[in-house]
Design a protein around this motif. Structure first.
Motif, PDB file in Angstrom:
ATOM      1  N   VAL A  92      44.590  40.746  35.527  1.00 24.96           N
ATOM      2  CA  VAL A  92      44.587  41.931  36.434  1.00 24.96           C
ATOM      3  C   VAL A  92      43.340  41.975  37.396  1.00 24.96           C
ATOM      4  N   GLU A  93      42.374  41.103  37.205  1.00 29.33           N
ATOM      5  CA  GLU A  93      41.293  40.934  38.175  1.00 29.33           C
ATOM      6  C   GLU A  93      41.744  40.385  39.232  1.00 29.33           C
ATOM      7  N   ASP A  94      42.571  39.071  39.008  1.00 24.05           N
ATOM      8  CA  ASP A  94      43.013  38.287  39.949  1.00 24.05           C
ATOM      9  C   ASP A  94      44.108  38.991  40.740  1.00 24.05           C
TER      10      ASP A  94
ATOM     11  N   ASP B 249      42.321  48.599  44.891  1.00 25.32           N
ATOM     12  CA  ASP B 249      41.292  49.080  43.801  1.00 25.32           C
ATOM     13  C   ASP B 249      42.070  49.569  42.498  1.00 25.32           C
ATOM     14  N   GLN B 250      43.240  49.650  42.635  1.00 23.34           N
ATOM     15  CA  GLN B 250      44.048  49.924  41.380  1.00 23.34           C
ATOM     16  C   GLN B 250      45.436  49.444  41.532  1.00 23.34           C
ATOM     17  N   ILE B 251      46.050  48.895  40.773  1.00 16.80           N
ATOM     18  CA  ILE B 251      47.361  48.462  40.478  1.00 16.80           C
ATOM     19  C   ILE B 251      48.308  49.652  40.000  1.00 16.80           C
TER      20      ILE B 251
ATOM     21  N   GLY C  84      40.435  52.667  35.361  1.00 16.47           N
ATOM     22  CA  GLY C  84      41.087  52.906  36.502  1.00 16.47           C
ATOM     23  C   GLY C  84      41.597  51.537  37.354  1.00 16.47           C
ATOM     24  N   LYS C  85      41.483  50.340  36.763  1.00 17.49           N
ATOM     25  CA  LYS C  85      41.954  49.364  37.432  1.00 17.49           C
ATOM     26  C   LYS C  85      43.504  49.312  37.299  1.00 17.49           C
ATOM     27  N   ILE C  86      44.053  49.811  36.376  1.00 16.33           N
ATOM     28  CA  ILE C  86      45.818  50.146  36.445  1.00 16.33           C
ATOM     29  C   ILE C  86      45.931  51.472  36.401  1.00 16.33           C
ATOM     30  N   GLY C  87      47.379  51.785  36.964  1.00 21.87           N
ATOM     31  CA  GLY C  87      47.507  53.113  36.781  1.00 21.87           C
ATOM     32  C   GLY C  87      48.338  53.551  35.738  1.00 21.87           C
ATOM     33  N   ALA C  88      49.164  52.667  35.257  1.00 21.15           N
ATOM     34  CA  ALA C  88      50.066  52.820  33.891  1.00 21.15           C
ATOM     35  C   ALA C  88      50.541  51.397  33.584  1.00 21.15           C
TER      36      ALA C  88
END
Length: 313
Positions: free
Chosen positions: A112-114, A122-124, A162-166
């Motif tokens: 996810v960080e990559d 800022d968020q996928i 908050g790194k991913i939305g769903a």
């Protein structure tokens, strides 16, 4: 948001993670074929946006970051494109094979960080967890065989951060989806087409739970032993009668089959992109749908459909 200056959504409007999106999106895996012509890859994505495509499916392991970099540079904020990525494998450029499993929680987080870094986000909006316990494609062995609950725990934590939305799932079994429902799954990506409808019960569950069904290999034939939609005589006859290609009819059938279906056909060719989007305008009447529904379905996957180092979707 659709405005007077924004093209109509390709294939009409669907829902993904609570957002309105075009029912025809773009699967970016094949953009790697344009590695030596990055401008052409960017132009292809710009053309997709012009045609009303507003969601794109990608992964950091597509071209070892090349595809994500193209997506970052091609789309503008005003395009309103929803980016959907996936984790569960990592690039293995020193291969073969070019991929290796990355199923452990710490690997999912690193992936996810990559993705965030390569996409410049800022968020996928949506991240699919690609399980490796269904065929076809790459398989998990040894310490890469990880319990789904452990994976969902880290995915949920990254959503809370908050790194991913769903969260979505890919390559999942029916039992796996049922176990994952409390985590708030928004989409499922499995191999599925008119001629390989083995996941019909899972599709019905997704429809009931308002989960988007996003089939990969929507035209079949991606592996040896997998049937191809374009080879089916009923599909060919329908296509000829309507003045379209068998591939377009196969995509149109998916859109007509269930309202929660979203498509992510991929290509590196502008003409092929136009044809894929045009499939969203094809009307199939009840008689035609009945004929297509009667087409015999092959098993979704098989041991003969293995190709080492390949991951579907």
């Amino acid at each position: 948001m659709i405005t007077n200056n924004t093209p109509a959504r390709a294939g009409g409007a669907g829902r993904l993670a609570g957002r309105p999106v075009s029912r025809i999106g773009f699967g970016a895996m094949q953009l790697e074929r344009l590695r030596t012509d990055r401008d052409a890859a960017i132009a292809l994505l710009r053309r997709a946006a012009e045609l009303g495509v507003d969601h794109v499916d990608t992964a950091q392991f597509y071209g070892d970051g090349f595809v994500n970099g193209v997506i970052r540079d091609a789309f503008r904020p005003e395009d309103g494109v929803v980016v959907v990525s996936k984790v569960g494998a990592d690039p293995n450029p020193a291969g073969p094979p070019p991929l290796r499993p990355a199923q452990r929680p710490e690997q999912l987080r690193a992936s996810v960080e990559d993705n965030l870094e390569a996409l410049g986000l800022d968020q996928i909006p949506v991240v699919n967890l690609r399980r490796l316990d269904t065929r076809p494609g790459l398989r998990a062995e040894g310490d890469q065989i990880v319990d789904l609950d452990d994976q969902l725990a880290v995915m949920t934590a990254m959503r809370d951060e908050g790194k991913i939305g769903a969260i979505g799932l890919s390559g999942v079994t029916l039992d796996g989806l049922r176990r994952a429902l409390p985590a708030g799954i928004v989409c499922v990506q499995n191999s599925y087409s008119l001629v390989a409808r083995g996941d019909e019960e899972m599709l019905r569950l997704c429809a009931a739970e308002q989960i988007a069904w996003v089939p990969f290999f929507p035209l079949g034939g991606a592996f040896p032993g997998m049937p191809k939609v374009s080879d089916n005589p009923v599909v060919a006859a329908v296509a000829e009668s309507l003045g379209h290609t068998p591939a377009q009819v196969g995509l149109a059938w998916l859109l007509h089959h269930e309202p929660n279906v979203l498509l992510i056909p991929g290509t590196a060719d502008p003409a092929h992109l136009d044809a894929n989007v045009a499939a969203g305008t094809i009307e199939l009447d009840e008689t035609t749908m009945a004929a297509l529904n009667a087409v015999e379905s092959a098993p979704t996957t098989s041991r003969s459909a293995e190709r080492p180092g390949t991951i579907g979707g």
